[in-house]
Design an enzyme around this catalytic site. Sequence first.
Site, PDB file in Angstrom:
ATOM      1  N   ASP A   8      24.914  67.445  42.237  1.00 26.64           N
ATOM      2  CA  ASP A   8      23.829  67.747  43.165  1.00 26.64           C
ATOM      3  C   ASP A   8      24.266  69.012  43.897  1.00 26.64           C
ATOM      4  O   ASP A   8      25.440  69.372  43.883  1.00 26.64           O
ATOM      5  CB  ASP A   8      23.632  66.578  44.144  1.00 26.64           C
ATOM      6  N   ASP A  10      22.888  70.146  47.454  1.00 24.47           N
ATOM      7  CA  ASP A  10      22.964  69.951  48.900  1.00 24.47           C
ATOM      8  C   ASP A  10      23.954  68.855  49.257  1.00 24.47           C
ATOM      9  O   ASP A  10      23.765  67.692  48.922  1.00 24.47           O
ATOM     10  CB  ASP A  10      21.583  69.607  49.472  1.00 24.47           C
ATOM     11  N   HIS A  82       6.317  75.631  53.648  1.00 25.62           N
ATOM     12  CA  HIS A  82       7.387  75.468  52.663  1.00 25.62           C
ATOM     13  C   HIS A  82       7.695  76.789  51.963  1.00 25.62           C
ATOM     14  O   HIS A  82       8.859  77.099  51.677  1.00 25.62           O
ATOM     15  CB  HIS A  82       7.024  74.385  51.645  1.00 25.62           C
ATOM     16  N   THR A 123      16.671  68.209  43.800  1.00 27.65           N
ATOM     17  CA  THR A 123      15.277  68.388  44.158  1.00 27.65           C
ATOM     18  C   THR A 123      15.070  69.697  44.899  1.00 27.65           C
ATOM     19  O   THR A 123      13.950  70.044  45.261  1.00 27.65           O
ATOM     20  CB  THR A 123      14.791  67.237  45.082  1.00 27.65           C
ATOM     21  N   SER A 125      14.542  73.610  45.555  1.00 25.00           N
ATOM     22  CA  SER A 125      13.763  74.615  44.834  1.00 25.00           C
ATOM     23  C   SER A 125      14.665  75.396  43.878  1.00 25.00           C
ATOM     24  O   SER A 125      15.819  75.680  44.204  1.00 25.00           O
ATOM     25  CB  SER A 125      13.113  75.597  45.799  1.00 25.00           C
TER      26      SER A 125
END
Length: 126
Positions: A8, A10, A82, A123, A125
Amino acid sequence: MLEALIFDVDGTLADTEQVHLAAFNHAFAQEGMGWHWDLPLYTRLLEISGGKERMLHWWREVQPDLQELSGGAVQAVVDRLHEVKTAYYEQAVADGAVNLRPGVLPLMDQARRQGLQLAIATTTSP
């Protein structure tokens, strides 16, 4: 037998949350929302997966009677927020505001030397 490592981004490869938080607050200010998330609030909001979903959740918290109009005005605002947030975040990353966690590069180098495939699942961007 181990064939790959899937990471992952983050919090795993890099500590990105402070930069994400700054990006959200930048978008809120730029778009005149009057919102500001501090670290404790943002930490709580991280229970909501996805930036757009998190913003919409917050909007409904601060404005419980929020109604979507037939033209999709609420979603359009969230989409714009966003977009601004993502552009700010991407520029911050390009400017060096996000660094890999200690030990990540040596781990990746060792895995590649052992013939493992490396991948990212996130997830965040693209």
